[in-house]
Structures are given as structure tokens and as C-alpha cells.
Design an enzyme around this catalytic site. Structure first.
Site, PDB file in Angstrom:
ATOM      1  N   GLY A   1       0.176   0.624  -5.066  1.00 52.09           N
ATOM      2  CA  GLY A   1      -0.620   0.295  -3.878  1.00 52.09           C
ATOM      3  C   GLY A   1      -1.245   1.518  -3.240  1.00 52.09           C
TER       4      GLY A   1
ATOM      5  N   PRO B   1      -0.543  -3.284 -16.485  1.00 56.05           N
ATOM      6  CA  PRO B   1      -0.427  -1.881 -16.885  1.00 56.05           C
ATOM      7  C   PRO B   1       0.901  -1.607 -17.591  1.00 56.05           C
ATOM      8  CG  PRO B   1      -0.172  -2.142 -14.485  1.00 56.05           C
ATOM      9  CD  PRO B   1      -0.115  -3.502 -15.098  1.00 56.05           C
TER      10      PRO B   1
ATOM     11  N   ASN C   1       4.023   1.444 -18.084  1.00 49.23           N
ATOM     12  CA  ASN C   1       4.732   2.237 -17.073  1.00 49.23           C
ATOM     13  C   ASN C   1       3.739   3.110 -16.325  1.00 49.23           C
ATOM     14  OD1 ASN C   1       7.758   2.228 -16.997  1.00 49.23           O
ATOM     15  ND2 ASN C   1       7.434   2.353 -19.202  1.00 49.23           N
ATOM     16  N   LEU C   2       3.838   3.087 -15.000  1.00 50.94           N
ATOM     17  CA  LEU C   2       2.960   3.933 -14.185  1.00 50.94           C
ATOM     18  C   LEU C   2       3.732   5.150 -13.703  1.00 50.94           C
ATOM     19  CD1 LEU C   2       1.430   1.099 -11.957  1.00 50.94           C
ATOM     20  CD2 LEU C   2       0.354   2.202 -13.935  1.00 50.94           C
TER      21      LEU C   2
ATOM     22  N   HIS D   1      12.024   4.603 -12.761  1.00 49.60           N
ATOM     23  CA  HIS D   1      11.633   4.420 -14.151  1.00 49.60           C
ATOM     24  C   HIS D   1      11.921   5.708 -14.926  1.00 49.60           C
ATOM     25  CE1 HIS D   1       9.103   1.090 -12.451  1.00 49.60           C
ATOM     26  NE2 HIS D   1       9.688   0.501 -13.467  1.00 49.60           N
TER      27      HIS D   1
ATOM     28  N   HIS E   1       0.822  -1.231   0.000  1.00 49.50           N
ATOM     29  CA  HIS E   1       0.000   0.000   0.000  1.00 49.50           C
ATOM     30  C   HIS E   1       0.850   1.274   0.000  1.00 49.50           C
ATOM     31  CE1 HIS E   1       1.239  -0.125   4.138  1.00 49.50           C
ATOM     32  NE2 HIS E   1       0.894   1.152   4.232  1.00 49.50           N
TER      33      HIS E   1
ATOM     34  N   GLY F   1       3.470   1.842  -1.855  1.00 54.06           N
ATOM     35  CA  GLY F   1       4.140   2.083  -3.136  1.00 54.06           C
ATOM     36  C   GLY F   1       3.295   2.909  -4.091  1.00 54.06           C
TER      37      GLY F   1
ATOM     38  N   ARG G   1       7.145   4.560 -25.732  1.00 56.67           N
ATOM     39  CA  ARG G   1       6.610   4.025 -24.488  1.00 56.67           C
ATOM     40  C   ARG G   1       5.203   4.544 -24.246  1.00 56.67           C
ATOM     41  NH1 ARG G   1      10.152   1.204 -25.177  1.00 56.67           N
ATOM     42  NH2 ARG G   1      11.887   0.584 -23.837  1.00 56.67           N
TER      43      ARG G   1
ATOM     44  N   SER H   1       2.897  -6.740 -15.437  1.00 53.92           N
ATOM     45  CA  SER H   1       3.575  -5.617 -16.069  1.00 53.92           C
ATOM     46  C   SER H   1       3.708  -5.916 -17.554  1.00 53.92           C
ATOM     47  CB  SER H   1       4.947  -5.462 -15.436  1.00 53.92           C
ATOM     48  OG  SER H   1       5.763  -4.690 -16.275  1.00 53.92           O
ATOM     49  N   SER H   2       3.712  -4.863 -18.372  1.00 50.98           N
ATOM     50  CA  SER H   2       3.787  -5.086 -19.816  1.00 50.98           C
ATOM     51  C   SER H   2       5.144  -5.655 -20.226  1.00 50.98           C
ATOM     52  CB  SER H   2       3.510  -3.786 -20.561  1.00 50.98           C
ATOM     53  OG  SER H   2       4.422  -2.794 -20.156  1.00 50.98           O
ATOM     54  N   CYS H   3       6.128  -5.656 -19.302  1.00 53.73           N
ATOM     55  CA  CYS H   3       7.444  -6.173 -19.680  1.00 53.73           C
ATOM     56  C   CYS H   3       7.463  -7.697 -19.775  1.00 53.73           C
ATOM     57  CB  CYS H   3       8.520  -5.683 -18.724  1.00 53.73           C
ATOM     58  SG  CYS H   3       8.402  -6.445 -17.131  1.00 53.73           S
TER      59      CYS H   3
ATOM     60  N   TYR I   1      12.965 -10.252 -13.707  1.00 50.18           N
ATOM     61  CA  TYR I   1      11.722  -9.653 -13.207  1.00 50.18           C
ATOM     62  C   TYR I   1      10.524 -10.156 -14.014  1.00 50.18           C
ATOM     63  CZ  TYR I   1       8.419  -5.753 -12.407  1.00 50.18           C
ATOM     64  OH  TYR I   1       7.326  -4.980 -12.111  1.00 50.18           O
TER      65      TYR I   1
ATOM     66  N   TRP J   1      18.665   9.527 -21.130  1.00 50.53           N
ATOM     67  CA  TRP J   1      19.277   8.239 -21.463  1.00 50.53           C
ATOM     68  C   TRP J   1      18.835   7.718 -22.823  1.00 50.53           C
ATOM     69  CZ3 TRP J   1      20.114   4.040 -17.294  1.00 50.53           C
ATOM     70  CH2 TRP J   1      20.992   4.546 -16.334  1.00 50.53           C
TER      71      TRP J   1
ATOM     72  N   LYS K   1       7.199 -12.377 -12.909  1.00 49.02           N
ATOM     73  CA  LYS K   1       5.813 -11.942 -13.170  1.00 49.02           C
ATOM     74  C   LYS K   1       5.038 -13.013 -13.939  1.00 49.02           C
ATOM     75  CE  LYS K   1       5.539  -8.022 -11.256  1.00 49.02           C
ATOM     76  NZ  LYS K   1       4.541  -7.808 -10.222  1.00 49.02           N
TER      77      LYS K   1
HETATM   78  N1  LIG Z   1       5.768   1.344 -11.441  1.00 44.11           N
HETATM   79  C1  LIG Z   1       5.431   0.957 -12.646  1.00 44.11           C
HETATM   80  O1  LIG Z   1       5.714   1.621 -13.636  1.00 44.11           O
HETATM   81  C2  LIG Z   1       4.673  -0.329 -12.838  1.00 44.11           C
HETATM   82  C3  LIG Z   1       4.255  -0.649 -14.134  1.00 44.11           C
HETATM   83  C4  LIG Z   1       3.561  -1.827 -14.347  1.00 44.11           C
HETATM   84  C5  LIG Z   1       3.314  -2.667 -13.293  1.00 44.11           C
HETATM   85  N2  LIG Z   1       3.724  -2.335 -12.045  1.00 44.11           N
HETATM   86  C6  LIG Z   1       3.468  -3.295 -10.975  1.00 44.11           C
HETATM   87  O2  LIG Z   1       2.862  -2.690  -9.868  1.00 44.11           O
HETATM   88  C7  LIG Z   1       3.317  -3.339  -8.693  1.00 44.11           C
HETATM   89  C8  LIG Z   1       3.792  -2.292  -7.698  1.00 44.11           C
HETATM   90  O3  LIG Z   1       4.761  -1.478  -8.302  1.00 44.11           O
HETATM   91  P1  LIG Z   1       5.108  -0.022  -7.733  1.00 44.11           P
HETATM   92  O4  LIG Z   1       5.656   0.757  -8.839  1.00 44.11           O
HETATM   93  O5  LIG Z   1       3.964   0.475  -6.937  1.00 44.11           O
HETATM   94  O6  LIG Z   1       6.313  -0.375  -6.775  1.00 44.11           O
HETATM   95  P2  LIG Z   1       6.809   0.438  -5.481  1.00 44.11           P
HETATM   96  O7  LIG Z   1       6.401   1.856  -5.568  1.00 44.11           O
HETATM   97  O8  LIG Z   1       8.251   0.105  -5.340  1.00 44.11           O
HETATM   98  O9  LIG Z   1       5.983  -0.231  -4.311  1.00 44.11           O
HETATM   99  C9  LIG Z   1       6.166  -1.552  -3.946  1.00 44.11           C
HETATM  100  C10 LIG Z   1       5.643  -1.736  -2.563  1.00 44.11           C
HETATM  101  O10 LIG Z   1       5.891  -3.078  -2.177  1.00 44.11           O
HETATM  102  C11 LIG Z   1       6.508  -3.074  -0.898  1.00 44.11           C
HETATM  103  N3  LIG Z   1       7.393  -4.227  -0.795  1.00 44.11           N
HETATM  104  C12 LIG Z   1       8.445  -4.526  -1.591  1.00 44.11           C
HETATM  105  N4  LIG Z   1       9.031  -5.641  -1.178  1.00 44.11           N
HETATM  106  C13 LIG Z   1       8.340  -6.050  -0.093  1.00 44.11           C
HETATM  107  C14 LIG Z   1       8.474  -7.159   0.780  1.00 44.11           C
HETATM  108  N5  LIG Z   1       9.452  -8.051   0.616  1.00 44.11           N
HETATM  109  N6  LIG Z   1       7.574  -7.290   1.800  1.00 44.11           N
HETATM  110  C15 LIG Z   1       6.604  -6.365   1.982  1.00 44.11           C
HETATM  111  N7  LIG Z   1       6.436  -5.302   1.184  1.00 44.11           N
HETATM  112  C16 LIG Z   1       7.291  -5.154   0.161  1.00 44.11           C
HETATM  113  C17 LIG Z   1       7.291  -1.783  -0.848  1.00 44.11           C
HETATM  114  O11 LIG Z   1       7.570  -1.426   0.481  1.00 44.11           O
HETATM  115  P3  LIG Z   1       8.993  -0.709   0.812  1.00 44.11           P
HETATM  116  O12 LIG Z   1       9.086   0.448  -0.115  1.00 44.11           O
HETATM  117  O13 LIG Z   1       8.864  -0.342   2.248  1.00 44.11           O
HETATM  118  O14 LIG Z   1      10.019  -1.764   0.535  1.00 44.11           O
HETATM  119  C18 LIG Z   1       6.302  -0.831  -1.520  1.00 44.11           C
HETATM  120  O15 LIG Z   1       5.332  -0.386  -0.615  1.00 44.11           O
HETATM  121  C19 LIG Z   1       4.419  -4.309  -9.111  1.00 44.11           C
HETATM  122  O16 LIG Z   1       3.895  -5.597  -9.163  1.00 44.11           O
HETATM  123  C20 LIG Z   1       4.771  -3.871 -10.494  1.00 44.11           C
HETATM  124  O17 LIG Z   1       5.157  -4.926 -11.300  1.00 44.11           O
HETATM  125  C21 LIG Z   1       4.394  -1.186 -11.781  1.00 44.11           C
END
Ligand SMILES: NC(=O)c1ccc[n+]([C@@H]2O[C@H](COP(=O)([O-])OP(=O)(O)OC[C@H]3O[C@@H](n4cnc5c(N)ncnc54)[C@H](OP(=O)(O)O)[C@@H]3O)[C@@H](O)[C@H]2O)c1
Length: 324
Positions: free
Chosen positions: A17, A164, A166-167, A180, A12, A14, A210, A108-110, A137, A203, A141
Site C-alpha cells: 500500500g 505479484p 514475493n514483494l 517473508h 496504505h 503496508g 523463488r 498472491s502467487s500462493c 490465507y 531456513w 485470496k
Molecule cells: N508482501 C508480499 O510479499 C506480498 C506478495 C504478494 C501479494 N501481497 C499482497 O499485498 C497485500 C498487502 O501486503 P503487504 O505485504 O503490503 O502487507 P503489510 O505490509 O502487512 O500491510 C498490510 C496493511 O494492511 C493493514 N491492515 C491489516 N489488517 C487490517 C485491518 N483489519 N483493518 C485495516 N487495515 C488493516 C495493515 O495495517 P497495520 O499494520 O496497522 O495492521 C497494513 O497497513 C496483501 O493482499 C498481500 O496478499 C503481498
């Protein structure tokens, strides 16, 4: 989902979340369960089991993961596969044991093959080699998607995956070692402006294309999926295919165009300096959203507005020292 349903949002804190938690709260859900990483280590099977046995949530949004950009994936491949496999395995398995009604796993789209036709359709999963820069990664997934499907077939669960692109949005990661491309551009452009620089480094060649989605739009789509009636859920995720659906905005831009948008929003008037020695990643990445669009869903936040909101959040977090 009933407004009093017990909903666990894993991760939640992140980017994804926090958007899901905000969306649920805005929709009136009043029984949202959260645990910080410090309180619940999701790679710890025993801790996750104890948590599910004690809480027995009705619904689970699995948004906890080890996530990062090209550099982080290159430097920490072992963590990207181990941590993600462990989190998914524990949460999906314990959700089944605890009788969770629905689980939404964020894919993830990757996960799609590097050179698959664009836009990427759900059925292209596992049809070719992956992009090497984030293969560990992506394989984690893919294992999560397969695990949801396997549990659905063997145990009759309703575990689904939303894919999704890239978010970006409030609470994004602006650490240049692990972020990202879009938050990295926001930070670098902000710093170039603040230091009166004449140019900002971008870069790669600037030519890869994208697609991005504002995090609150992603959350809206996820809450919609969790609320579909049984029949519409069955149409979106037929039993004979892996349970995944793409969400996105349906448009892609070049990295150069993103950099230009960020410069405009930040108010940076200098030059873009591309560094072709840095990796470009996949030449194009856009998901085919036709399956999800049949539900009549569209994102609400356009790129300029989204970048403006993200930039405001970045500046607020800089002031409060939440971003170093
Ligand atoms: N960001 C993107 O562009 C994107 C795109 C497509 C899909 N997604 C998907 O969305 C999901 C979340 O991504 P996000 O970008 O929100 O990532 P994020 O901002 O890094 O958030 C991830 C969350 O998971 C927690 N977490 C990580 N490892 C953990 C562990 N071992 N135990 C408990 N909590 C843990 C982190 O807590 P801490 O920070 O305290 O470690 C953080 O709250 C992923 O599955 C990702 O594949 C993201």
C-alpha cells in the site's frame, strides 16, 4: 484515472500500500484517501459501510490484509482466513454499493496449486491442492478473486486482481516471527555482521526457487492496470475467466542465491548455514508473466539494487527505532 479522481488505498501503511501511495503521488494524483488501521477497522462491516457512504471513492486499491511468512501462517491460521475474508468481503461489497469505477485487489502467487507446472499461468487457479503451510490465507485470496468475478458478472463492476510474487522494499516487515524470507535474510545477515558472527542461519535447504518483485515496480504495474482503457482492460481480464493477472520479474533464484546476494549487499563475509529442519514450502514458485508482458511492461529495479534500497531502508528504520 483522472488526476483529481478520489482514490482509496486500503492498507496504505503496508509494504504494498505504501508503494502504491508513493506511485500515485509521484504520478500527480492529488485526491488519495487513506485511513490508518486504528481509524478504520476493515474487518468491521459497519465501519467500512459508513466510510464508503461518506467518502464514495472512484477507485480502490485493496492492499490491506493479514500477511506473513511460513511461521505466522502456521501459528495463526484462523486469523489468516478470518481477517482476510472479512476485509475483502467488506471492501469489495461496499465498493460495489458505492459505485466504485474500478477496484484492484492484491492477490498472491500462493493461490496457485502446490505442484502446478512452473511458471504458473493464470489458468492454473483451482486446478489442484494448495501448499498446506499457507492454505487458509490462499483460500481467502481465492475467495476474493471469485468475489470480484461474481460482482463483475452480476453487477457489471470492474473489479480485478493482480498477482505479484514475493514483494520486498521500503517499509517491509522485519519481525522474524512474521516476515517473508527476503526481509528475514536481510535482518539476520545484518545482525550476523554486526555481531561478528562466522555464519548466518538460513531456513530450509536453500534449494527452493523463488521470484521476488520490488514493491515500487509492483505499484507501477498496479497503477498501469487501473489506467487501462476499457478495451485493453477487457483483453487482459476476459469476462469468461476469473479476473486475475500475474505480474513479476519473470526470473527465479534459489534461496541460496538470494542469501548470497544479501550477504554481498550487507557486506557479510561469513558462511551460510542451512537448517533443513525448517520448512521449505513450495519447491518452486514463479509466475508466468506473458499475459501482462503483452502490455510492454517490465520491472525496473534489479535484485542487487532492490536489496540495496531495502537494506538502506532497514538501516534507517533501525536508527529511528521503527524496527525493534
Ligand atoms: N508482501 C508480499 O510479499 C506480498 C506478495 C504478494 C501479494 N501481497 C499482497 O499485498 C497485500 C498487502 O501486503 P503487504 O505485504 O503490503 O502487507 P503489510 O505490509 O502487512 O500491510 C498490510 C496493511 O494492511 C493493514 N491492515 C491489516 N489488517 C487490517 C485491518 N483489519 N483493518 C485495516 N487495515 C488493516 C495493515 O495495517 P497495520 O499494520 O496497522 O495492521 C497494513 O497497513 C496483501 O493482499 C498481500 O496478499 C503481498
Amino acid at each position: 484515472m483522472d488526476l483529481s479522481a478520489k482514490i482509496f488505498v486500503a492498507g496504505h501503511g503496508g509494504l504494498a500500500g505504501s508503494a502504491i501511495s508513493r506511485r500515485l503521488a509521484a504520478r500527480g494524483y492529488r485526491n488519495i484517501i487513506i485511513r490508518t488501521h486504528a481509524k478504520l477497522e476493515l474487518t468491521d462491516a459497519l465501519a467500512v459501510r459508513a466510510f464508503f457512504e461518506a467518502e464514495r471513492p472512484d477507485y480502490v486499491f485493496l492492499a490491506a490484509a493479514r500477511v506473513g511468512g511460513i511461521l505466522a501462517n502456521r501459528d495463526h491460521p484462523a486469523e489468516f482466513i478470518q481477517v482476510n475474508l472479512a476485509i475483502q468481503t467488506n471492501v469489495i461489497h461496499e465498493s460495489w454499493k458505492a459505485g466504485v469505477k474500478r477496484l484492484l485487489f492484491l492477490g498472491s502467487s500462493c493461490v496457485y496449486p502446490r505442484l502446478c507446472p512452473q511458471p504458473m499461468k493464470e489458468e492454473y487457479l483451482l486446478t489442484g491442492p494448495l501448499e498446506p503451510t499457507n492454505q487458509p490465507y490462499a483460500i481467502a485470496k481465492i475467495a476474493g478473486i471469485e468475489m470480484c468475478w461474481a460482482y463483475n458478472r452480476q453487477y457489471g463492476t470492474r473489479f480485478v486482481t493482480v498477482m505479484p510474487p514475493n514483494l520486498y522494499g521500503p517499509g517491509d516487515n522485519y519481525d522474524l516471527d512474521s516476515s517473508h524470507f527476503l526481509p528475514a535474510l536481510i535482518r539476520k545477515t545484518h545482525e550476523a555482521k554486526a555481531h561478528g558472527a562466522s555464519d548466518v542461519e538460513v531456513w530450509g535447504t536453500g534449494t527452493p526457487r523463488r521470484e521476488v518483485l520490488y514493491s515500487d515496480d509492483m505499484a507501477d504495474a498496479c497503477v498501469l492496470v487501473m489506467n487501462l482503457d476499457k478495451e485493453r482492460l477487457g483483453v487482459l481480464f476476459p469476462d469468461d475467466r476469473p479476473p486475475l493477472v500475474n505480474i513479476g520479474c519473470g526470473e527465479d533464484l534459489t534461496i541460496r542465491e538470494f542469501a548470497e546476494t544479501v550477504s554481498r549487499v550487507v557486506g557479510f563475509r561469513g558462511r551460510l548455514r542451512f537448517d533443513p529442519s525448517k520448512p521449505d514450502g513450495m519447491p518452486r514458485k514463479i509466475v508466468d508473466v506473458s499475459r501482462f508482458s503483452k502490455l510492454g511492461w517490465k520491472p525496473r529495479v534489479g535484485l542487487d539494487e532492490g536489496v540495496r534500497l531495502a537494506y538502506e531502508d532497514f538501516q534507517a528504520r533501525l536508527k529511528s527505532a521503527a524496527v525493534s
